[in-house]
Design an enzyme around this catalytic site. Structure first.
Site, PDB file in Angstrom:
ATOM      1  N   ARG A  17      80.722  35.125 -73.243  1.00 25.04           N
ATOM      2  CA  ARG A  17      80.405  33.733 -72.913  1.00 25.04           C
ATOM      3  C   ARG A  17      79.409  33.085 -73.873  1.00 25.04           C
ATOM      4  NH1 ARG A  17      78.938  34.099 -66.793  1.00 25.04           N
ATOM      5  NH2 ARG A  17      78.930  36.334 -67.234  1.00 25.04           N
ATOM      6  N   THR A  83      78.768  49.184 -65.155  1.00 28.16           N
ATOM      7  CA  THR A  83      77.336  49.481 -65.263  1.00 28.16           C
ATOM      8  C   THR A  83      76.992  50.947 -64.945  1.00 28.16           C
ATOM      9  OG1 THR A  83      77.141  48.463 -63.081  1.00 28.16           O
ATOM     10  CG2 THR A  83      76.424  47.134 -64.942  1.00 28.16           C
ATOM     11  N   LYS A 336      52.621  27.576 -98.673  1.00 27.29           N
ATOM     12  CA  LYS A 336      53.361  28.832 -98.539  1.00 27.29           C
ATOM     13  C   LYS A 336      52.613  29.939 -99.255  1.00 27.29           C
ATOM     14  CE  LYS A 336      55.801  30.687-101.353  1.00 27.29           C
ATOM     15  NZ  LYS A 336      56.692  31.171-102.419  1.00 27.29           N
TER      16      LYS A 336
HETATM   17  C1  UD1 Z   1      75.493  43.122 -62.370  1.00 28.93           C
HETATM   18  C2  UD1 Z   1      75.380  43.861 -61.039  1.00 28.93           C
HETATM   19  C3  UD1 Z   1      75.096  42.844 -59.938  1.00 28.93           C
HETATM   20  C4  UD1 Z   1      73.829  42.077 -60.251  1.00 28.93           C
HETATM   21  C5  UD1 Z   1      73.925  41.449 -61.632  1.00 28.93           C
HETATM   22  C6  UD1 Z   1      72.595  40.863 -62.005  1.00 28.93           C
HETATM   23  C7  UD1 Z   1      76.833  45.802 -61.056  1.00 28.93           C
HETATM   24  C8  UD1 Z   1      78.148  46.324 -60.700  1.00 28.93           C
HETATM   25  N1  UD1 Z   1      76.635  44.542 -60.765  1.00 28.93           N
HETATM   26  O1  UD1 Z   1      76.621  42.284 -62.287  1.00 28.93           O
HETATM   27  O2  UD1 Z   1      74.970  43.517 -58.700  1.00 28.93           O
HETATM   28  O3  UD1 Z   1      73.604  41.099 -59.278  1.00 28.93           O
HETATM   29  O4  UD1 Z   1      74.287  42.414 -62.611  1.00 28.93           O
HETATM   30  O5  UD1 Z   1      72.691  40.132 -63.205  1.00 28.93           O
HETATM   31  O6  UD1 Z   1      76.022  46.521 -61.589  1.00 28.93           O
HETATM   32  N2  UD1 Z   1      76.883  46.549 -69.222  1.00 28.93           N
HETATM   33  C9  UD1 Z   1      77.067  47.645 -70.013  1.00 28.93           C
HETATM   34  N3  UD1 Z   1      78.248  48.318 -69.937  1.00 28.93           N
HETATM   35  C10 UD1 Z   1      79.244  47.963 -69.093  1.00 28.93           C
HETATM   36  C11 UD1 Z   1      79.042  46.830 -68.277  1.00 28.93           C
HETATM   37  C12 UD1 Z   1      77.853  46.157 -68.360  1.00 28.93           C
HETATM   38  O7  UD1 Z   1      76.196  48.007 -70.799  1.00 28.93           O
HETATM   39  O8  UD1 Z   1      80.269  48.629 -69.073  1.00 28.93           O
HETATM   40  C13 UD1 Z   1      75.607  45.837 -69.297  1.00 28.93           C
HETATM   41  C14 UD1 Z   1      75.742  44.409 -69.761  1.00 28.93           C
HETATM   42  O9  UD1 Z   1      75.571  44.324 -71.168  1.00 28.93           O
HETATM   43  C15 UD1 Z   1      74.597  43.721 -69.035  1.00 28.93           C
HETATM   44  C16 UD1 Z   1      74.464  44.511 -67.743  1.00 28.93           C
HETATM   45  O10 UD1 Z   1      75.068  45.752 -67.983  1.00 28.93           O
HETATM   46  O11 UD1 Z   1      73.382  43.824 -69.739  1.00 28.93           O
HETATM   47  C17 UD1 Z   1      75.106  43.815 -66.569  1.00 28.93           C
HETATM   48  O12 UD1 Z   1      76.487  43.721 -66.768  1.00 28.93           O
HETATM   49  P1  UD1 Z   1      77.330  42.502 -66.240  1.00 28.93           P
HETATM   50  O13 UD1 Z   1      78.759  42.748 -66.559  1.00 28.93           O
HETATM   51  O14 UD1 Z   1      76.735  41.244 -66.712  1.00 28.93           O
HETATM   52  O15 UD1 Z   1      77.122  42.663 -64.685  1.00 28.93           O
HETATM   53  P2  UD1 Z   1      77.294  41.572 -63.575  1.00 28.93           P
HETATM   54  O16 UD1 Z   1      78.723  41.411 -63.257  1.00 28.93           O
HETATM   55  O17 UD1 Z   1      76.528  40.365 -63.922  1.00 28.93           O
HETATM   56 CA    CA Z   2      75.519  39.486 -65.879  1.00 24.87          CA
END
Ligand code: UD1
Ligand code: CA
Length: 453
Positions: A17, A83, A336
């Site tokens: 995004r 995650t 500078k």
């Molecule tokens: C996640 C949480 C949600 C919480 C929200 C807060 C889970 C399942 N959900 O959702 O409960 O309210 O964050 O912002 O945990 N990432 C990885 N590898 C992956 C997937 C994600 O490193 O395979 C990292 C992303 O870079 C990011 C973080 O984990 O920094 C959160 O991932 P994101 O996909 O944004 O989770 P949300 O759906 O927002």
């Molecule tokens: Ca997120």
């Protein structure tokens, strides 16, 4: 702090995004990449080990972290499957670690160290603690559903939540604290049977309960948990950062006439009794001494402004600018990689680059240090109490001695001795009556021409 601490920072998400070639976590808030905010929080709570989980699609994140913390601090999650899967990617790097671990997100720059400290204190035995907050709008967050005893019953993701669950305002920040061994043991049992087909870290609540580990929630502030997914959210984070920094500066004794127009970086240092007029931007690495006055419309980067110095309006300091006490820099001056001694003045329309200006020297309007020959840069030295006449071009490398003068409009290519005067320009010749004679002659010619029409 009895038990060892580690931090796992998740940064393997795609960040689509952001619509950017730069990986999301390398976008900056307050001039500092978001991933570095998370790393700083981890260091502040004394994490002996920090592991950043990166994605194969964004090698720049890995290089960034390696440069800061070494290659042991990087774990690659390829492909990213959620995650829980991401945290497991750090397991190898922490194989020999025994103690507590906190999970942070690389895109949440504001989680304060004192909150994290409390997470560690609340955790006990095999139990886990998540950081939650009451969201004004819970859309998109995992909802925290609590049981009768107040502990967490389950965390339900947006896509998997029913009508009642979606109405819950207590949401998951994503930050979680647990005993490392227990956490990895529980994560191995998490599946991906959900709306997104991902391994959810939040399922650790259910798996934990089945294994005798309860999950508790620590409730924090929404602004602290703010996560950045888009440029709009990045700007919102910046707004929060700036507002907090301005407030802290004022509380520490800085006067700002219109704080909303003054921009800081995360490392800006301001002493008490600094006055900052409207429209001033502090890039990285700036320091301002006590009692300095910054007039309106200035831009600074890697600049040190000494106590009681006066700067601006409309001054630009590029990297390596250092002003000693009571130095003065006026309007439309660019500096500078230069040092101005105590009380030195560069008041109008000048460029001072790669230079040392002695104490109480006066640099006249329009003076330029010619520091670059198209290939290399050279230094200019101006001695103490020297007086540089207006519109002097100082062709570096060159030295003007202490107390020496340069005549206005001079192009100085040779060193000037202490106490001497250098004049390097055409000598003035006055021709008496020339203009009057010329005028008479031209008027005559014009009259003759008109008569012929
Ligand atoms: C996640 C949480 C949600 C919480 C929200 C807060 C889970 C399942 N959900 O959702 O409960 O309210 O964050 O912002 O945990 N990432 C990885 N590898 C992956 C997937 C994600 O490193 O395979 C990292 C992303 O870079 C990011 C973080 O984990 O920094 C959160 O991932 P994101 O996909 O944004 O989770 P949300 O759906 O927002
Ligand atoms: Ca997120």
């Amino acid at each position: 702090m009895s038990r060892a601490r580690a931090a796992i920072i998740l940064a393997a998400g795609q960040g689509t995004r952001m619509k950017s070639d730069l990986p999301k976590v390398l976008h900056a808030v307050g001039g500092r990449p978001m991933i570095d905010w998370a790393i700083a929080a981890a260091s502040e709570i004394g994490a002996a080990r920090i592991v950043v989980v990166t994605g194969a699609h964004a090698p720049a994140v890995g290089s960034h972290v390696t440069a800061k913390l070494g290659s042991d601090a990087v774990a690659v999650q390829d492909p990213p499957l959620g995650t829980a899967h991401a945290v497991r990617a750090a397991e190898g790097a922490l194989a020999d670690f025994d103690g507590d671990v906190v999970v942070l997100y690389g895109d949440a720059p504001f989680v304060p160290a004192d909150r994290l400290e409390r997470l560690f204190t609340q955790r006990s035995g095999g139990n886990l603690v998540v950081l939650g907050f009451e969201a004004a709008d819970p859309t998109g967050y995992g909802r925290i559903v609590r049981g009768d005893d107040g502990s967490v019953d389950r965390i339900v993701e947006q896509k998997d939540a029913n009508e009642t669950e979606r109405a819950v305002k207590l949401v998951n920040s994503g930050v979680l604290c647990a005993d490392a061994r227990t956490l990895f043991k529980l994560l191995a049992q998490i599946g991906n049977d959900n709306a997104k087909g991902e391994y959810y870290l939040t399922d650790v609540v259910a798996v934990g309960r089945a294994n005798g580990s309860a999950t508790h929630v620590l409730i924090g502030e929404e602004a602290d948990a703010l996560g950045v997914n888009s440029r709009v959210e990045l700007a919102a984070a910046e707004t929060i950062f700036q507002a907090r920094t301005r407030k802290a500066a004022m509380e520490a004794g800085v006067t700002m006439i219109d704080p909303a127009t003054v921009y800081f970086s995360y490392d800006t240092e301001l002493a008490p009794d600094v006055v900052i007029e409207p429209n001033v931007f502090f890039g990285l690495g700036c320091k301002v001494g006590k009692g300095a006055h910054i007039y309106a419309n200035c831009h600074f980067e890697q600049a040190e402004i000494g106590p009681n110095a006066n700067v601006g309006p409309f001054a630009r300091f590029r990297p390596g600018t250092k002003l000693a006490d009571k130095a003065k820099v006026g309007n439309f001056v660019e500096i500078k990689n230069a040092n101005l001694g105590p009380g030195a003045k560069v008041n109008h329309l000048s460029y001072i680059g790669d230079a040392d200006v002695g104490a109480r020297a006066n640099v006249g309007a329009g003076t330029i240090t010619c520091n670059y020959d198209g290939f290399f840069k050279y230094r200019t030295t101006i001695g103490e109490e020297a007086f540089i006449g207006s519109d002097t071009a100082l062709v570096a490398p060159v030295k003007v001695g202490a107390r020496a003068y340069t005549g206005s409009g001079s192009v100085i290519t040779k060193d000037v001795p202490d106490g001497g005067l250098a004049v390097a320009r055409g000598r003035q010749a006055n021709i008496e009556g020339w203009a009057d004679a010329n005028r008479e002659q031209k008027l005559k010619e014009k009259a003759e021409k008109d008569a012929k029409k």
